[in-house]
Design a protein around this motif. Structure first.
Motif, PDB file in Angstrom:
ATOM      1  N   ARG A 607      22.048 -35.073  28.168  1.00  0.00           N
ATOM      2  CA  ARG A 607      22.383 -35.240  26.751  1.00  0.00           C
ATOM      3  C   ARG A 607      21.937 -34.039  25.932  1.00  0.00           C
ATOM      4  N   SER A 628      26.932 -33.808  12.670  1.00  0.00           N
ATOM      5  CA  SER A 628      26.876 -35.266  12.751  1.00  0.00           C
ATOM      6  C   SER A 628      28.272 -35.901  12.770  1.00  0.00           C
ATOM      7  N   ASP A 631      31.878 -36.134  17.506  1.00  0.00           N
ATOM      8  CA  ASP A 631      31.607 -37.155  18.516  1.00  0.00           C
ATOM      9  C   ASP A 631      31.288 -36.460  19.841  1.00  0.00           C
ATOM     10  N   LYS A 633      30.363 -35.785  23.443  1.00  0.00           N
ATOM     11  CA  LYS A 633      30.512 -36.532  24.687  1.00  0.00           C
ATOM     12  C   LYS A 633      29.477 -36.060  25.691  1.00  0.00           C
ATOM     13  N   ARG A 638      30.966 -40.820  27.467  1.00  0.00           N
ATOM     14  CA  ARG A 638      29.835 -41.466  26.797  1.00  0.00           C
ATOM     15  C   ARG A 638      29.448 -40.640  25.582  1.00  0.00           C
ATOM     16  N   SER A 639      29.465 -41.285  24.417  1.00  0.00           N
ATOM     17  CA  SER A 639      29.109 -40.581  23.186  1.00  0.00           C
ATOM     18  C   SER A 639      27.608 -40.645  22.963  1.00  0.00           C
ATOM     19  N   GLY A 641      24.876 -41.153  20.431  1.00  0.00           N
ATOM     20  CA  GLY A 641      24.747 -41.760  19.116  1.00  0.00           C
ATOM     21  C   GLY A 641      23.918 -40.915  18.167  1.00  0.00           C
ATOM     22  N   LEU A 642      24.049 -41.209  16.857  1.00  0.00           N
ATOM     23  CA  LEU A 642      23.369 -40.409  15.850  1.00  0.00           C
ATOM     24  C   LEU A 642      21.850 -40.505  15.968  1.00  0.00           C
ATOM     25  N   GLU A 644      20.093 -41.361  18.631  1.00  0.00           N
ATOM     26  CA  GLU A 644      19.730 -40.696  19.877  1.00  0.00           C
ATOM     27  C   GLU A 644      19.808 -39.180  19.702  1.00  0.00           C
ATOM     28  N   ARG A 645      20.812 -38.736  18.949  1.00  0.00           N
ATOM     29  CA  ARG A 645      21.002 -37.304  18.725  1.00  0.00           C
ATOM     30  C   ARG A 645      19.845 -36.711  17.920  1.00  0.00           C
TER      31      ARG A 645
END
Length: 863
Positions: A607, A628, A631, A633, A638-639, A641-642, A644-645
């Motif tokens: 990731r 932000s 999207d 991948k 699998r994206s 998420g914000l 998680e990002r």
């Protein structure tokens, strides 16, 4: 001998004074009045033993001056008393919040000075003394007991299977037998009482433990700084060839002591606990091996910034990773900001070479935004100065480049200047108003530095703008600094031509060259970073230098990779950094920093890798709000998420891969990091990621204003993934975006990127679109003709005009294109052809003019 002998009385008095102070500050500690000496208990036993026993030794030696003993032993014993004093002083620091750290540090430095006197005196008596004996004396001075042979022979910094409490217990038992004066019944009694009190039990065993606790634990618990503890340990292990850090000569001991006195913050005292994070914290305010370059850069700063001089230019060149930006950043912090100066910073980007002028524009706009937000008196005065020289017409011209200028100068709609001008006239207007703007903000009280990084990726338009601005003779207190990679700028590069133009304009210039740092500087850097003596880190630094050849970025990234792999780690128990030199020497290392960074990123969590890759597609920096909306991948559909990002982003910032700058901006810590992340994307996948980013940004824009703010970025991403555009309706939408982006670029005088956007838009259209999307087609091709003319691509003018000539519905729809063609012919010196074209257009408009004019025709016109 006489020198140390005469100091016995003063040492005795100093120790009594220190102990008396200690007892007053620590009334809860028991005081024993036997033999009129105070007795202390420290966490590992009885620190007071050192003081009491050395006092008794001093008294006995004072009374038995006839006793035979070597001069060296006399010196050591006397100095041992001094070291016993500092043990009590350090205990004050640890036990009492009332004691002043500055006082403790001062007294510790006094003891180090005495220790140095001892070493130097010993060296004059015996050039090759027994270093282990000196180590034992120092250990006894601090701890109050002899280190047992079993303790000295075991590996240091290792507890084995014992807990710290078991180690303490083992030391107490060992001290019962091996402490000083162990035949003195009174001393033995005191020890037993203290140990029993510390354990809360009665100790009856007389069995000695097989080994005691490691020496460094003993010294640490006594409160000694790490580097002083290491000095003692390296003395005690001087005869053990297995110990790579052992002292091998008294000269090495002397050098370390001198270093401790010369710079105690660096070479003696521990870092604050909050700084002992176990992470490699590279100093921002220290450059190694750059003394000459700092001096060269200080000259222009002194003349322009400090003394209010005219204008100067500085060019800093070197290979990637040589520290060009770091050199300038440090000078700005030291010499500009304290004087109230301001910096206009811009960084060119390898992935944004189609819009280099935007770098200068963005830098100026950021300056205006910061100035508009400031409320101090100097900022208010600057805003008033700008308003005095920039009129409504100037605001109209500059606000396309610097939207934040309208936050400084408000104009009424009635004052708006709407007259449209052609390309070259707009350039002249732009340069004129920009020079007025710089003249208003660059003053002796508020000097200005224009710092542009990575000039190797700048084009003619951006460099021409910079050269024109620097050459303005009325500018004062203005300094231009440009950095570029020397190995990527040949003599034919635009940078070299404009560098010469600046010199010919009479602007004083300075060239600064950066290479790799020398081995000695690399040694000092690593010693300071790890807070260890150079003697300890030398073999490690040699291995690092051999792998990196002294490139500063390579050195820092290599050290970080060693940390990640566990070959360099912080030992919490030993309170110091430890490393495996042999493993490092045997490690296969990439030949350059780019390959090393690629390898490092490849070893990250998937990731984190993907976030870096997608961010790299947006350039060297971007707004977090823009990222932000993408999207990202990771893995198979699998994206990330914000939330998680955000966590991953912070990890990457902590790892030194990214940095947060300004308000809501994310920047790669170095363009080599961005390049490495981008190169990790398979070439066949890059177009797809760019295309996905463009779609996400366009779809997730919350308002027309936000879409306009991201317009250039969206179009750039579409262009890189244009091969994936298959739907005709979507092509039309992207063509409209290209038209809007081209107009925006033209308004900023970014003619080259504007011509690219127009050309890309026309390429998306089909011939049949002249029927269904006539207005879009006509406007795109007409704008394309103008952009090709302004950029000097005369062949492109004819190519772009042909579809207009074929499909335009009336002569009026061709006029704008005709206008640019006639200008082009005149610029080429083809005046007769230009006149003929013009006359032909007039004929079509119903205003014929004769080609062959006689005097009679002229006379008729004047009647």
């Amino acid at each position: 001998i006489v020198y140390f002998g005469d100091r016995q009385a003063s040492l005795h008095s100093a120790m009594l004074s220190s102990i008396g102070t200690l007892s007053q500050e620590n009334p809860e500690n028991e005081c024993y009045e036997e033999n009129s000496a105070h007795h202390l208990v420290n966490p590992l036993g009885e620190l007071g033993w050192a003081v009491e026993d050395t006092l008794q030794t001093s008294e006995k030696e004072g009374e038995s001056s006839q006793k035979t003993m070597s001069s060296q032993r006399t010196a050591m014993t006397a100095e041992g008393s001094s070291l016993g004093t500092v043990a009590a002083v350090r205990e004050v620091d640890l036990s009492s919040s009332a004691s002043s750290p500055s006082v403790v540090e001062s007294q510790l430095l006094s003891v180090i000075k005495s220790f140095l006197d001892l070493v130097q005196t010993t060296k004059t008596i015996d050039p090759c003394p027994n270093l282990v004996d000196i180590g034992k004396m120092v250990y006894r001075g601090f701890i109050g007991s002899e280190p047992s042979t079993s303790v000295m022979s075991q590996p240091q910094s290792v507890l084995g299977d014992r807990t710290l409490e078991e180690a303490r217990s083992a030391l107490a038992d060992a001290d019962l037998e091996h402490g000083p004066n162990n035949n003195d019944e009174l001393t033995m009694k005191r020890r037993r009482r203290s140990v029993q009190r510390e354990r809360g039990e009665t100790h009856t065993s007389s069995t000695l433990p097989c080994v005691g606790p490691p020496i460094d634990i003993v010294l640490r618990e006594a409160g000694l700084p790490v580097q002083l503890s290491m000095l003692v340990i390296n003395l005690l292990t001087a005869d053990d060839e297995r110990c790579t850090e052992r002292y091998q000569s008294i000269e090495e001991v002397e050098r370390d002591l001198i270093a401790m006195l010369a710079d105690p913050d660096r070479n003696l005292f521990d870092l604050p606990l909050e700084s002992q994070t176990g992470r490699l914290d590279f100093p921002r305010d220290m450059l190694y091996g750059r003394d000459l370059q700092q001096m060269q850069l200080s000259g222009p700063f002194d003349r322009v910034i400090r003394n209010g001089g005219s204008r100067e230019a500085v060019f800093v060149k070197g290979i990637s990773g040589s520290g060009k930006s770091s050199l300038v950043d440090l000078q700005l912090r030291l010499a500009l900001f304290p004087l109230g100066g301001r910096v206009i910073f811009g960084k060119f980007d390898a992935l944004r070479q189609r819009q280099p002028v935007a770098v200068v524009c963005r830098a100026l706009d950021n300056y205006c935004a910061d100035l508009a937000a400031a409320t101090d008196g100097e900022s208010l005065a600057l805003r008033a100065s700008i308003a005095n020289v920039i009129n409504a017409g100037g605001v109209e011209v500059l606000s396309g480049l610097m939207p934040s200028l309208r936050k400084i100068i408000s104009i009424d709609s009635t004052d708006s200047i709407t007259r449209q001008v052609d390309g070259m006239e707009s350039v002249n207007q732009l340069f004129y108003h920009l020079s007025l703007f710089l003249g208003a903000i660059a003053r002796p009280m508020t000097p200005v530095v224009l710092f542009l990084d990575d000039l190797q990726w700048a084009d003619e338009a951006a460099l021409d703008m910079v050269t024109t601005l620097i050459s303005e003779r009325f500018l004062t207190s203005f300094l231009f600094i440009g950095c570029y990679r020397e190995d990527e700028v040949s003599q034919s590069h635009p940078v070299m031509k404009h560098r010469q133009n600046i010199t010919q304009a009479g602007v004083p210039s300075t060239d600064i060259v950066l290479c790799g740092i020398e081995k000695e500087d690399c040694h000092q850097m690593i010693s300071d970073l790890l807070h260890l003596p150079p003697r300890i880190t030398q073999s490690f630094a040699d291995a690092v230098y051999a792998k990196t050849t002294g490139n500063p970025l390579f050195v820092t990234q290599f050290l970080l990779s060693l940390f990640d792999e566990g070959l360099l780690q912080f030992s919490a128990s030993a309170r110091r950094w430890e490393f495996d030199v042999k493993a490092i020497q045997e490690r296969n290392v990439a030949d350059n920093v780019a390959a090393l960074l690629t390898s490092k990123i490849s070893g990250m969590d998937t990731r984190a890798q993907d976030l870096l890759k997608w961010a790299a597609c947006l350039g060297s920096e971007c707004k977090e709000s823009v990222l932000s909306k993408v999207d990202i991948k990771s893995g198979v559909d699998r994206s990330v998420g914000l939330m998680e990002r955000d966590v991953i982003m912070q990890i990457l910032v902590n790892e030194g891969m990214l940095s947060r700058v300004g308000s809501g901006m994310i920047r790669f810590s170095h363009d080599s990091v961005q390049h490495s992340a981008y190169q990790l994307i398979p070439s066949l996948d890059r177009a797809g990621i760019h295309f996905q980013i463009a779609r996400d940004l366009q779809r997730n824009a919350l308002s027309p204003e936000e879409l306009d703010d991201m317009l250039i970025t969206i179009v750039e991403q579409y262009i890189r993934g244009v091969g994936l555009l298959t739907d005709h309706d979507e092509k039309i939408d992207v063509a409209k975006l290209c038209l809007a982006a081209g107009k925006k670029a033209m308004s900023r005088s970014e003619f080259v990127p504007a011509s690219i956007y127009y050309l890309q838009g026309t390429a998306l259209l089909q011939q049949t679109d002249w029927d269904q999307y006539y207005d879009l087609s006509l406007e795109l091709f007409t704008c394309c003709v103008e952009a090709q003319y302004v950029t000097g691509n005369y062949d492109g003018v004819a190519i772009a005009y042909n579809p207009i000539d074929l499909h335009a519905r009336c002569i009026q729809d061709k006029l704008s294109a005709f206008f640019n063609i006639i200008h082009m012919l005149g610029a080429q010196g083809r005046f007769s052809e230009a006149i003929g074209r013009g006359l032909a257009v007039l004929d079509q408009l119903g205003e014929p003019i004769k080609r062959d004019v006689t005097k009679e025709d002229v006379a008729v016109e004047f009647r």
